[in-house]
Scaffold this active site. Structure first.
Site, mmCIF file in Angstrom:
data_model
loop_
_atom_site.group_PDB
_atom_site.id
_atom_site.type_symbol
_atom_site.label_atom_id
_atom_site.label_comp_id
_atom_site.label_asym_id
_atom_site.label_seq_id
_atom_site.Cartn_x
_atom_site.Cartn_y
_atom_site.Cartn_z
ATOM 1 N N ASP A 95 0.836 -1.221 0.000
ATOM 2 C CA ASP A 95 0.000 0.000 0.000
ATOM 3 C C ASP A 95 0.856 1.251 0.000
ATOM 4 O O ASP A 95 0.510 2.256 -0.610
ATOM 5 C CB ASP A 95 -0.877 0.046 1.259
ATOM 6 C CG ASP A 95 -2.243 -0.553 0.979
ATOM 7 O OD1 ASP A 95 -2.449 -1.058 -0.141
ATOM 8 O OD2 ASP A 95 -3.100 -0.513 1.889
ATOM 9 N N HIS A 137 -4.137 9.428 6.638
ATOM 10 C CA HIS A 137 -4.012 8.133 7.328
ATOM 11 C C HIS A 137 -2.685 7.945 8.057
ATOM 12 O O HIS A 137 -2.578 7.046 8.896
ATOM 13 C CB HIS A 137 -4.175 6.971 6.340
ATOM 14 C CG HIS A 137 -5.510 6.897 5.685
ATOM 15 N ND1 HIS A 137 -6.694 6.831 6.404
ATOM 16 C CD2 HIS A 137 -5.866 6.876 4.375
ATOM 17 C CE1 HIS A 137 -7.719 6.780 5.552
ATOM 18 N NE2 HIS A 137 -7.240 6.817 4.321
ATOM 19 N N GLY A 145 -2.287 3.510 4.347
ATOM 20 C CA GLY A 145 -3.238 3.934 3.315
ATOM 21 C C GLY A 145 -2.688 4.965 2.340
ATOM 22 O O GLY A 145 -3.310 6.001 2.129
ATOM 23 N N ASP A 172 -13.385 12.961 2.586
ATOM 24 C CA ASP A 172 -12.825 11.828 1.840
ATOM 25 C C ASP A 172 -13.745 10.622 2.063
ATOM 26 O O ASP A 172 -14.417 10.536 3.092
ATOM 27 C CB ASP A 172 -11.438 11.548 2.432
ATOM 28 C CG ASP A 172 -10.543 10.632 1.631
ATOM 29 O OD1 ASP A 172 -10.838 9.423 1.601
ATOM 30 O OD2 ASP A 172 -9.542 11.110 1.065
ATOM 31 N N HIS A 174 -12.814 7.770 2.814
ATOM 32 C CA HIS A 174 -12.230 6.985 3.910
ATOM 33 C C HIS A 174 -12.181 7.809 5.199
ATOM 34 O O HIS A 174 -12.011 9.025 5.159
ATOM 35 C CB HIS A 174 -10.801 6.546 3.542
ATOM 36 C CG HIS A 174 -10.742 5.696 2.305
ATOM 37 N ND1 HIS A 174 -10.466 6.222 1.059
ATOM 38 C CD2 HIS A 174 -10.951 4.372 2.127
ATOM 39 C CE1 HIS A 174 -10.505 5.241 0.160
ATOM 40 N NE2 HIS A 174 -10.800 4.119 0.774
ATOM 41 N N ASP A 261 -12.236 11.002 -3.572
ATOM 42 C CA ASP A 261 -12.669 9.616 -3.789
ATOM 43 C C ASP A 261 -14.107 9.410 -3.319
ATOM 44 O O ASP A 261 -14.669 8.331 -3.463
ATOM 45 C CB ASP A 261 -11.721 8.612 -3.117
ATOM 46 C CG ASP A 261 -11.350 9.001 -1.702
ATOM 47 O OD1 ASP A 261 -11.942 9.964 -1.159
ATOM 48 O OD2 ASP A 261 -10.458 8.355 -1.127
ATOM 49 N N TYR A 300 -9.017 8.655 -7.024
ATOM 50 C CA TYR A 300 -8.280 7.657 -7.803
ATOM 51 C C TYR A 300 -8.763 7.528 -9.242
ATOM 52 O O TYR A 300 -8.295 6.676 -9.969
ATOM 53 C CB TYR A 300 -8.283 6.311 -7.052
ATOM 54 C CG TYR A 300 -7.778 6.540 -5.655
ATOM 55 C CD1 TYR A 300 -6.423 6.765 -5.429
ATOM 56 C CD2 TYR A 300 -8.650 6.676 -4.564
ATOM 57 C CE1 TYR A 300 -5.948 7.074 -4.169
ATOM 58 C CE2 TYR A 300 -8.184 6.989 -3.300
ATOM 59 C CZ TYR A 300 -6.824 7.188 -3.108
ATOM 60 O OH TYR A 300 -6.358 7.520 -1.859
#
Length: 430
Positions: A95, A137, A145, A172, A174, A261, A300
């Site tokens: 990652d 992250h 991440g 985001d 996430h 994202d 992304y």
């Protein structure tokens, strides 16, 4: 009538030229695409454009552990096999790969967020933008991440030198776990994250029950969402919660992480937001007229990321943009229709009215426990971080400039038209 906001915008083409690897979803190239859209719409003429300083290891160690920063500084793709234990310890690998110029990339994006915070602190601007930042992250001692250095935490620490309370907002897809964790025990930062929460969705944290601990109890707010949320439900929830947060917490400054994202059609996302819906959050936060630091984050499907952040730059500038994208170096990425806006998506919205109502109720309940803004005792303001003296011979003279001198080096309008060499980096992964 309030005078027009003064906006500082940070950009260094080198951050957009690093390459995470062929199958990695993170494409920093999206930063060059965003910047060229900003240029092609002439938005750069309405703000001050700065090249950020490269954050020094000692600045990064204001949050991160010194040994982790030192390892990031030392490691490169050719020496990976020498450090199997450290790679595991610092969570570097699939990652968070080690790539060419990794440390310089971290220095640039973190330097941009630190500089943005300093300009706000010194009242040199009202809004500061660093699309390269927002890597929420990263933890104190490890990468996570796709994030190595947590520029947001470093920027917030800078703002806390001048502001008793800082509000952090994250849209985001996430959960903003690294920022929440850094400030979980303090009432001087309130973190509010709107994100997808569910089994197996990274990072697996951010349920509504996570509210902070000790002095920080009730100062972490999580808004866990399910697949397919659309503009109308997202904006309604966002505006209700953020209005109440600002009214209750009375922050002195706001940091807004605009991970793209959460847009419809993102390669790793699962929401239905259109660019208008995403940007509506930015427009709403701007209306509070508080010092505002805006960053990027995830995203992304890179042509949509560029569209989104260019459009949000215009929103922050109170500027209307035509939907037709002007000719620019990356025009082919926006084919076939060359339009700026993308519509919402068609994933089934699993967020029922009653589910969203319950979440809202729990968040409001937690906010009621605060009652009024905490009376933070402000100490004497510490000075901006001073860089220790280095051996003059070893230091690049450009990097020795103090912040004030750097601030005077505003780039010329045409600085980024030539010599950015983006075209050499059109390698595309899966």
């Amino acid at each position: 009538m309030r005078p027009k906001d003064r906006i500082s915008y940070f950009y260094d083409g080198d951050a957009g030229n690093v390459y995470f690897g062929p199958n990695h979803p993170m494409k920093p190239h999206r930063l060059c695409m965003t910047h060229h859209l900003v240029l092609s719409y002439d938005l750069h003429k309405k703000m001050e454009i700065y090249r950020p300083h490269k954050a020094y290891p000692v600045e990064l160690a204001q949050f991160h552990s010194a040994d982790y920063v030192e390892f990031l500084h030392r490691i490169n793709p050719d020496t990976l096999n020498l450090y199997p234990n450290e790679l595991a310890k610092y969570n570097l690998g699939e990652d968070c790969p080690v790539f060419e110029n990794l440390f310089e990339f971290c220095q640039i994006y973190a330097g941009g967020t630190i500089d943005a915070a300093r300009r706000l602190n010194n009242q040199l601007c009202d809004i500061a933008i660093n699309w390269a930042g927002g890597l929420h992250h990263a933890k104190k001692c490890e990468a996570s991440g796709f994030c190595y250095i947590n520029d947001l935490v470093l920027g917030i620490l800078e703002l806390l030198k001048y502001h008793a309370r800082v509000l952090y907002i994250d849209i985001d897809v996430h959960h903003g776990d690294g920022v929440e964790e850094a400030f979980y025990f303090t009432d001087r930062v309130m973190t509010v994250s709107f994100h997808k929460y569910g089994d197996l969705f990274f990072p697996g944290t951010g349920e509504v029950k996570e509210i902070g601990e000790r002095e920080g109890k009730f100062y972490a707010i999580n808004v866990p969402l399910k697949d397919g949320i659309d503009d109308a439900s997202f904006n309604r929830l966002f505006k209700t919660i953020i209005s109440k947060v600002v009214e209750t917490y009375l922050p002195g400054a706001i940091v807004l992480q605009c991970g793209a994202d959460s847009l419809a059609g993102d390669r790793l996302g699962c929401f239905n937001l259109s660019i208008d819906g995403h940007a509506e959050c930015v427009r709403f936060v701007k209306k509070f007229n508080l010092p505002l630091l805006v960053t990027g984050g995830g995203g992304y499907t890179k042509e949509n990321v560029a569209r989104c952040w260019a459009f949000e730059t215009a929103v922050l500038l109170d500027t209307e943009l035509p939907n037709e994208i002007p000719q620019n170096e990356y025009s082919e990425y926006f084919a076939p229709d060359y339009s700026l806006k993308i519509p919402g998506g068609h994933i089934e919205n699993l967020n029922s009215k009653s589910y969203l109502g319950t979440i809202k109720m729990q968040v409001m309940e937690n906010l009621r426990c605060i009652q009024h803004a905490p009376g933070v005792q402000m100490q004497e303001v510490p000075p901006d971080f001073y860089i220790p003296d280095f051996d003059e011979d070893e230091q690049n003279p450009d990097e020795r400039m103090d912040q004030q001198t750097q601030d005077k080096h505003i780039q010329r309008d045409d600085e980024y038209y030539e010599g950015d060499n983006d075209n050499d980096h059109n390698i595309e992964g899966g």
